[in-house]
Scaffold this active site. Structure first.
Site, mmCIF file in Angstrom:
data_model
loop_
_atom_site.group_PDB
_atom_site.id
_atom_site.type_symbol
_atom_site.label_atom_id
_atom_site.label_comp_id
_atom_site.label_asym_id
_atom_site.label_seq_id
_atom_site.Cartn_x
_atom_site.Cartn_y
_atom_site.Cartn_z
ATOM 1 C CG ASP A 90 27.867 32.813 6.315
ATOM 2 O OD1 ASP A 90 28.666 33.071 7.238
ATOM 3 O OD2 ASP A 90 27.668 31.658 5.905
ATOM 4 C CG ASN B 272 26.936 30.506 10.135
ATOM 5 O OD1 ASN B 272 28.019 30.128 9.695
ATOM 6 N ND2 ASN B 272 26.746 31.741 10.539
ATOM 7 C CB THR C 84 29.459 23.308 7.950
ATOM 8 O OG1 THR C 84 29.192 24.661 8.249
ATOM 9 C CG2 THR C 84 28.991 22.964 6.570
HETATM 10 O O1 DON Z 1 28.392 28.926 4.410
HETATM 11 C C1 DON Z 1 29.426 29.132 5.022
HETATM 12 O O2 DON Z 1 30.485 29.397 4.483
HETATM 13 C C2 DON Z 1 29.407 29.044 6.540
HETATM 14 N N1 DON Z 1 28.105 29.365 7.048
HETATM 15 C C3 DON Z 1 29.846 27.686 6.943
HETATM 16 C C4 DON Z 1 29.950 27.548 8.430
HETATM 17 C C5 DON Z 1 30.852 26.471 8.865
HETATM 18 O O3 DON Z 1 31.438 25.760 8.095
HETATM 19 C C6 DON Z 1 31.039 26.334 10.311
HETATM 20 N N2 DON Z 1 31.934 25.231 10.558
HETATM 21 N N3 DON Z 1 32.837 25.079 11.161
#
Ligand code: DON
Length: 568
Positions: A421, A399, A379
């Protein structure tokens, strides 16, 4: 409490032990500036956003410019095919607002859409298929941010990104490494091969020019037509055609109906500071505040940074918060979340009372609590402040690194796999080992629960810390620790970002640590009954701290080789 600071060779002064922007002799030195500061995970995005600030634009103008530039230069997480959250703080208006541009489940999504004939979760379907994609929110969210809080046009904010896509940029090592790591997954899809590999099928190497003509054309449609250039017309046609190719669910109607929301952020206090962070559909802010509330009862400054005692207390607080997350958190447009209870000092006190200061409570003995009142590995984060008293804290994502790994053919951008998620089946962990239940079940048009925690800490109405991170389930604890490192341990922002991190998410019942926690600390924790596992680095937290004298200090996370803090 005070401590002695040695200045130069021989002058010793005593300072009060409050947050220290920078100390003589600090080994991690933040970037310092007085007019504006940009900290992102890619130097090209930092540079473009800084130009906007220098030209008189505000932090929101710079943020939207950075977000589009990241969509081009760091396609593994920078995106227009995903979604995210932006916190905007205005000292002059005395308000902090949250823009929710999280993806939504398509209207045709159903609760059991990822279960196979045996009733088990089909992870390929929820992660690496056209059905894994939620309706993207990024373009609508960034446009709304500009319209509400910005001063430049969408076309102006898009111009640097379009140029970078059209003319290309020089590939840094991290870019080639990322594609190499995911070559098999990306290589499954013809449209992704076309973008991420050279025409002869070989890799882009450091120093090569990476040009994205289709993406440039998509961005230009947005510059010319506004959000309609993405959610309607040619781009929408390309997205729907891609969906039809692979059995995806997103329709023209889903795209046309997508709306970002302006929400109130979660607010809490910690040792006299005001903490604002993301409200549902993220769990991030709720649990950052909840864990801070629990820890406020302990003198962490005295027990010390990353001592066994401090890590024990942090882990116990984290476990309890993540247990609550599994039961209560979801999209508040669909479910009632007991936000007031979860973030109340009284509930924190109750949870604190269940913590044994010397022994780990096994996770099997921890169940989600009863907060009252009950009422309705990619992210990317960046933090920006300007000279007008505005701060932006933005985290957005597709994601996974490269999301679903599926490029929309002809449109040149990757689709998210954010649907993973959701809780595909109660009690079955998602990709980050997070467990969910009813509150986060799949429903049409619902937003999937997130951990993203863009955060702004204020002191007496002034912006103080602007921070946030990627890292899936580790986002909440990564963010938390930067706050603790500054407020309790008095590290400057760069040292706070650099310090080794720890994480506990209730299940699995382990404290995950980064390299740099000493063996005797680990032995002490094990003696208290904890399981300690050293794994890969966590998060990439891009942070700014504002000193009392109004100086901006930028701390970029060295865990990403392209991270960059620049000010003027
Ligand atoms: O919204 C979320 O919590 C996850 N989809 C975030 C994914 C994420 O941070 C991947 N990174 N390392």
């Amino acid at each position: 409490m005070s401590r002695v600071v040695t200045l130069g060779c021989c002058v010793a002064v005593t300072t009060s032990l409050s947050a220290q922007p920078i100390m003589e002799g600090d080994r991690s030195v933040p970037v310092e500036a007085r007019n504006g500061m940009v900290v992102t995970s890619h130097y090209l995005a930092t540079e473009e956003a800084l130009k906007v600030l220098k030209a008189g634009g505000n932090a929101v103008d710079a943020a939207v410019t950075a977000a589009f530039a990241l969509a081009v230069t760091q396609p593994r997480s920078g995106n227009i095919g995903g979604g995210g959250f932006m916190l905007v703080s205005s000292e002059t208006k005395g308000e902090v607002k949250a823009i929710d541009y999280r993806e939504k489940a398509p209207a045709a999504a159903t609760r059991d859409m990822y279960l196979n004939d045996q009733g088990e979760v089909d992870q390929k379907l929820s992660r690496f298929s056209h059905k894994a994609a939620g309706v993207p929110g990024t373009v609508a969210g960034l446009a709304l941010a500009l319209e509400k809080y910005g001063t430049i046009s969408l076309a102006e904010a898009l111009a640097p990104a379009i140029k970078l896509a059209e003319e290309g940029f020089v590939v840094p090592p991290r870019f080639s490494e990322g594609i190499r790591d995911r070559a098999v997954l990306l290589g499954q899809f013809e449209s992704s091969r076309k973008v991420f590999f050279k025409p002869d099928g070989t890799f882009y190497e450091p120093g090569d020019l990476f040009v994205q003509k289709d993406l440039a054309a998509t961005l230009r449609r947005v510059a010319e037509q506004g959000v309609k250039g993405f959610y309607e017309g040619k781009t929408a046609d390309l997205i729907v055609a891609e969906m039809q190719k692979g059995g995806g669910l997103i329709t023209h109607e889903d795209l046309k109906n997508y709306q970002p929301e302006i929400r109130e952020p979660v607010h809490g206090t910690y040792r006299g500071y005001d903490v604002y962070s993301m409200s549902p559909p993220s769990s991030g802010g709720t649990h950052v505040v909840q864990i801070l509330n629990i820890l406020e009862g302990y003198p962490l400054g005295e027990s010390g940074l990353n001592s066994a005692k401090t890590i024990h207390l942090m882990a116990e607080a984290m476990k309890r918060a993540y247990a609550d997350r599994s039961k209560y958190l979801g999209d508040t447009d669909f479910v009632d979340v007991p936000l007031k209870g979860l973030t109340s000092k009284a509930y924190a006190e109750e949870l604190r009372a269940s913590i044994d200061p010397a022994r780990a409570t096994p996770s099997v003995e921890i169940r989600p609590g009863n907060p009252s009142p009950y009422e309705s590995n990619e992210t990317t984060h960046f933090s920006i402040v300007d000279k007008y008293g505005n701060a932006v804290s933005n985290t957005y994502t597709i994601n996974f690194s490269y999301g679903s790994h599926i490029v929309v053919d002809g449109a040149g951008f990757l689709l998210n796999n954010e649907m993973d998620d959701f809780s595909a089946k109660p009690g079955v962990p998602n990709a980050y080992g997070l467990i969910g239940g009813e509150a986060n079940k799949i429903e049409p048009n619902k937003r999937m629960l997130s951990s993203m925690s863009p955060t702004i800490v204020m002191k007496d109405g002034k912006n103080f810390i602007v921070t946030g991170s990627p890292g899936g389930s580790r986002i909440i604890t990564t963010t938390l620790q930067v706050l603790l490192n500054v407020i309790d341990h008095h590290l400057n922002i760069q040292a706070a970002v650099n310090a080794p991190r720890v994480h506990h998410q209730w299940l699995p019942d382990e404290i995950r640590i980064e390299q740099g926690i000493s063996p005797d600390t680990i032995a002490l924790l094990e003696g208290m009954g904890h399981t300690v596992e050293q794994k890969a680095a966590m998060g990439a937290i891009q942070s700014i701290m504002i000193g009392e004298e109004g100086v901006f200090y930028g701390g970029a996370d060295p865990r990403r080789s392209t991270s960059s803090a620049q000010g003027y």
